[in-house]
Design a protein around this motif. Structure first.
Motif, PDB file in Angstrom:
ATOM      1  N   TYR A 238      50.896  -8.448 -21.286  1.00 22.94           N
ATOM      2  CA  TYR A 238      50.021  -7.481 -21.966  1.00 22.94           C
ATOM      3  C   TYR A 238      49.501  -6.534 -20.895  1.00 22.94           C
ATOM      4  CZ  TYR A 238      50.242 -10.983 -25.605  1.00 22.94           C
ATOM      5  OH  TYR A 238      50.689 -11.870 -26.529  1.00 22.94           O
ATOM      6  N   LYS A 239      49.735  -5.260 -21.104  1.00 24.09           N
ATOM      7  CA  LYS A 239      49.460  -4.290 -20.035  1.00 24.09           C
ATOM      8  C   LYS A 239      48.080  -3.651 -20.202  1.00 24.09           C
ATOM      9  CE  LYS A 239      54.085  -3.900 -18.799  1.00 24.09           C
ATOM     10  NZ  LYS A 239      54.495  -5.224 -19.221  1.00 24.09           N
ATOM     11  N   SER A 240      47.440  -3.413 -19.081  1.00 24.76           N
ATOM     12  CA  SER A 240      46.190  -2.640 -19.122  1.00 24.76           C
ATOM     13  C   SER A 240      46.555  -1.195 -19.445  1.00 24.76           C
ATOM     14  CB  SER A 240      45.460  -2.720 -17.785  1.00 24.76           C
ATOM     15  OG  SER A 240      46.190  -2.071 -16.777  1.00 24.76           O
ATOM     16  N   ILE A 241      45.620  -0.495 -20.050  1.00 24.00           N
ATOM     17  CA  ILE A 241      45.972   0.828 -20.555  1.00 24.00           C
ATOM     18  C   ILE A 241      45.380   1.920 -19.667  1.00 24.00           C
ATOM     19  CG2 ILE A 241      44.080   1.152 -22.231  1.00 24.00           C
ATOM     20  CD1 ILE A 241      47.709   1.660 -23.126  1.00 24.00           C
ATOM     21  N   GLU A 242      46.259   2.865 -19.322  1.00 27.94           N
ATOM     22  CA  GLU A 242      45.794   4.013 -18.551  1.00 27.94           C
ATOM     23  C   GLU A 242      45.055   4.964 -19.494  1.00 27.94           C
ATOM     24  OE1 GLU A 242      48.936   5.697 -16.205  1.00 27.94           O
ATOM     25  OE2 GLU A 242      47.834   7.559 -15.907  1.00 27.94           O
ATOM     26  N   HIS A 243      43.932   5.490 -19.059  1.00 30.95           N
ATOM     27  CA  HIS A 243      43.158   6.364 -19.931  1.00 30.95           C
ATOM     28  C   HIS A 243      42.459   7.451 -19.129  1.00 30.95           C
ATOM     29  CE1 HIS A 243      40.623   3.018 -18.637  1.00 30.95           C
ATOM     30  NE2 HIS A 243      39.556   3.772 -18.845  1.00 30.95           N
ATOM     31  N   ARG A 244      41.983   8.454 -19.834  1.00 34.21           N
ATOM     32  CA  ARG A 244      41.259   9.563 -19.204  1.00 34.21           C
ATOM     33  C   ARG A 244      40.322  10.165 -20.242  1.00 34.21           C
ATOM     34  NH1 ARG A 244      45.952  14.326 -19.242  1.00 34.21           N
ATOM     35  NH2 ARG A 244      45.985  14.475 -21.484  1.00 34.21           N
ATOM     36  N   VAL A 245      39.406  10.978 -19.794  1.00 35.44           N
ATOM     37  CA  VAL A 245      38.493  11.647 -20.727  1.00 35.44           C
ATOM     38  C   VAL A 245      38.558  13.145 -20.453  1.00 35.44           C
ATOM     39  CG1 VAL A 245      36.113  11.865 -21.526  1.00 35.44           C
ATOM     40  CG2 VAL A 245      36.960   9.629 -20.793  1.00 35.44           C
ATOM     41  N   MET A 246      38.772  13.927 -21.500  1.00 33.09           N
ATOM     42  CA  MET A 246      38.817  15.381 -21.375  1.00 33.09           C
ATOM     43  C   MET A 246      37.414  15.947 -21.594  1.00 33.09           C
ATOM     44  SD  MET A 246      42.039  15.772 -20.900  1.00 33.09           S
ATOM     45  CE  MET A 246      42.507  17.469 -21.185  1.00 33.09           C
ATOM     46  N   ALA A 247      37.078  16.956 -20.799  1.00 32.01           N
ATOM     47  CA  ALA A 247      35.782  17.613 -20.973  1.00 32.01           C
ATOM     48  C   ALA A 247      35.785  18.397 -22.285  1.00 32.01           C
ATOM     49  CB  ALA A 247      35.534  18.547 -19.789  1.00 32.01           C
ATOM     50  N   ASN A 248      34.586  18.626 -22.821  1.00 29.15           N
ATOM     51  CA  ASN A 248      34.458  19.289 -24.122  1.00 29.15           C
ATOM     52  C   ASN A 248      33.712  20.619 -23.940  1.00 29.15           C
ATOM     53  OD1 ASN A 248      33.106  19.925 -26.761  1.00 29.15           O
ATOM     54  ND2 ASN A 248      34.281  18.124 -27.376  1.00 29.15           N
ATOM     55  N   GLY A 249      34.232  21.673 -24.553  1.00 24.67           N
ATOM     56  CA  GLY A 249      33.656  23.007 -24.384  1.00 24.67           C
ATOM     57  C   GLY A 249      32.387  23.246 -25.186  1.00 24.67           C
ATOM     58  N   CYS A 250      32.157  22.464 -26.223  1.00 26.94           N
ATOM     59  CA  CYS A 250      31.036  22.764 -27.134  1.00 26.94           C
ATOM     60  C   CYS A 250      29.942  21.711 -27.146  1.00 26.94           C
ATOM     61  CB  CYS A 250      31.549  22.884 -28.572  1.00 26.94           C
ATOM     62  SG  CYS A 250      32.920  24.004 -28.738  1.00 26.94           S
ATOM     63  N   ASN A 251      30.289  20.466 -26.861  1.00 28.83           N
ATOM     64  CA  ASN A 251      29.319  19.377 -27.057  1.00 28.83           C
ATOM     65  C   ASN A 251      29.200  18.472 -25.834  1.00 28.83           C
ATOM     66  OD1 ASN A 251      28.767  19.626 -30.060  1.00 28.83           O
ATOM     67  ND2 ASN A 251      31.006  19.435 -30.053  1.00 28.83           N
ATOM     68  N   ASN A 252      27.985  17.973 -25.616  1.00 26.75           N
ATOM     69  CA  ASN A 252      27.800  16.890 -24.650  1.00 26.75           C
ATOM     70  C   ASN A 252      28.378  15.610 -25.254  1.00 26.75           C
ATOM     71  OD1 ASN A 252      26.202  18.707 -23.148  1.00 26.75           O
ATOM     72  ND2 ASN A 252      24.395  18.134 -24.346  1.00 26.75           N
ATOM     73  N   ARG A 253      28.788  14.704 -24.408  1.00 25.52           N
ATOM     74  CA  ARG A 253      29.325  13.431 -24.916  1.00 25.52           C
ATOM     75  C   ARG A 253      28.675  12.276 -24.168  1.00 25.52           C
ATOM     76  NH1 ARG A 253      33.813  10.048 -23.376  1.00 25.52           N
ATOM     77  NH2 ARG A 253      34.524   8.838 -25.172  1.00 25.52           N
ATOM     78  N   ILE A 254      28.492  11.152 -24.872  1.00 22.30           N
ATOM     79  CA  ILE A 254      27.966   9.933 -24.250  1.00 22.30           C
ATOM     80  C   ILE A 254      28.905   8.781 -24.580  1.00 22.30           C
ATOM     81  CG2 ILE A 254      26.099   8.214 -24.381  1.00 22.30           C
ATOM     82  CD1 ILE A 254      24.143  10.522 -24.737  1.00 22.30           C
ATOM     83  N   SER A 255      29.185   7.940 -23.600  1.00 19.44           N
ATOM     84  CA  SER A 255      29.932   6.712 -23.886  1.00 19.44           C
ATOM     85  C   SER A 255      29.307   5.567 -23.097  1.00 19.44           C
ATOM     86  CB  SER A 255      31.417   6.862 -23.523  1.00 19.44           C
ATOM     87  OG  SER A 255      31.573   6.860 -22.125  1.00 19.44           O
ATOM     88  N   VAL A 256      29.492   4.376 -23.631  1.00 21.98           N
ATOM     89  CA  VAL A 256      28.902   3.185 -23.005  1.00 21.98           C
ATOM     90  C   VAL A 256      29.978   2.100 -22.896  1.00 21.98           C
ATOM     91  CG1 VAL A 256      27.041   1.473 -23.133  1.00 21.98           C
ATOM     92  CG2 VAL A 256      26.684   3.758 -24.094  1.00 21.98           C
ATOM     93  N   PRO A 257      30.688   2.041 -21.771  1.00 20.11           N
ATOM     94  CA  PRO A 257      31.642   0.947 -21.591  1.00 20.11           C
ATOM     95  C   PRO A 257      30.958  -0.296 -21.018  1.00 20.11           C
ATOM     96  CG  PRO A 257      31.972   2.626 -19.898  1.00 20.11           C
ATOM     97  CD  PRO A 257      30.763   3.029 -20.692  1.00 20.11           C
ATOM     98  N   ILE A 258      31.346  -1.449 -21.534  1.00 19.57           N
ATOM     99  CA  ILE A 258      30.909  -2.731 -20.958  1.00 19.57           C
ATOM    100  C   ILE A 258      32.155  -3.363 -20.338  1.00 19.57           C
ATOM    101  CG2 ILE A 258      29.916  -5.003 -21.428  1.00 19.57           C
ATOM    102  CD1 ILE A 258      28.667  -3.767 -23.958  1.00 19.57           C
ATOM    103  N   PHE A 259      32.115  -3.558 -19.045  1.00 16.47           N
ATOM    104  CA  PHE A 259      33.257  -4.133 -18.328  1.00 16.47           C
ATOM    105  C   PHE A 259      33.027  -5.640 -18.183  1.00 16.47           C
ATOM    106  CE2 PHE A 259      32.496   0.195 -16.851  1.00 16.47           C
ATOM    107  CZ  PHE A 259      33.739   0.782 -17.035  1.00 16.47           C
ATOM    108  N   VAL A 260      33.924  -6.430 -18.720  1.00 18.62           N
ATOM    109  CA  VAL A 260      33.841  -7.887 -18.583  1.00 18.62           C
ATOM    110  C   VAL A 260      34.743  -8.267 -17.408  1.00 18.62           C
ATOM    111  CG1 VAL A 260      34.180 -10.095 -19.747  1.00 18.62           C
ATOM    112  CG2 VAL A 260      33.547  -8.063 -21.082  1.00 18.62           C
ATOM    113  N   ASN A 261      34.153  -8.851 -16.388  1.00 21.42           N
ATOM    114  CA  ASN A 261      34.869  -9.060 -15.118  1.00 21.42           C
ATOM    115  C   ASN A 261      35.045 -10.529 -14.771  1.00 21.42           C
ATOM    116  OD1 ASN A 261      34.935  -6.255 -13.894  1.00 21.42           O
ATOM    117  ND2 ASN A 261      32.772  -6.447 -14.389  1.00 21.42           N
TER     118      ASN A 261
END
Ligand SMILES: O=C(O)CCC(=O)C(=O)O
Ligand SMILES: [Fe+2]
Length: 153
Positions: free
Chosen positions: A79-102
């Motif tokens: 099962y592979k870990s997934i490559e990801h990215r976040v694109m900036a947004n021209g109109c809105n602020n964005r909030i995200s909350v990741p919880i990393f289980v280590n």
């Protein structure tokens, strides 16, 4: 389950989103990541073995759960870990909350004995999780190359 880390990510709106990145392409070092995102969108994951990116649209009341590098190593790459990215947004602020289980910093991570018991060849060696994390933070985001740190050459 080992230590959890929570990030509070704030992406201010950007007048020229095409000139910047929100978060560069990477995979997380953790076992699992549990992500809460607001309703703005902008998270993309890379399809395995292809160069195309898929938008992960926010769904009201839903969380995103992803396999990460430590789990890929423990299951010997099934099962592979997934490559990801976040694109900036021209109109809105964005909030995200990741919880990393280590894993714990002093844990050795490598293919689990249960996974390789039937003669399956281990493709990853045992590494100290804290060394793996140090290796990740020593460099800029660069897709999925961190996982090669654990590969048996
Ligand atoms: O903001 C997001 O949706 C993801 C952030 C992320 O990839 C990270 O914090 O590792
Ligand atoms: Fe991430």
């Amino acid at each position: 389950m080992g230590p959890k880390r929570i990030n509070l990510n704030y992406y201010p709106k950007c007048p020229n989103p095409e000139l910047t990145v929100g978060v560069g392409r990477h995979s997380d070092v953790s076992t699992l990541t549990i992500l809460l995102q607001d309703n703005i969108g902008g998270l993309y994951v890379k399809k395995l073995d292809s160069n195309s990116w898929v938008h992960i649209p926010p769904i009201d009341g839903a969380i995103v759960i992803n396999i990460r590098d430590a789990l890929q190593i423990m299951n010997n790459g099934k099962y592979k870990s997934i490559e990801h990215r976040v694109m900036a947004n021209g109109c809105n602020n964005r909030i995200s909350v990741p919880i990393f289980v280590n894993p714990k910093p002093n844990d050795l991570i490598g293919p689990l004995p249960e996974v390789v018991k039937n003669g399956e060849k281990a493709i990853y060696k045992q590494v100290l999780y804290s060394d793996y994390v140090k290796h990740f933070f020593r460099k800029a985001h660069d897709g999925k190359v961190t996982v090669d740190f654990s590969k048996i050459n």
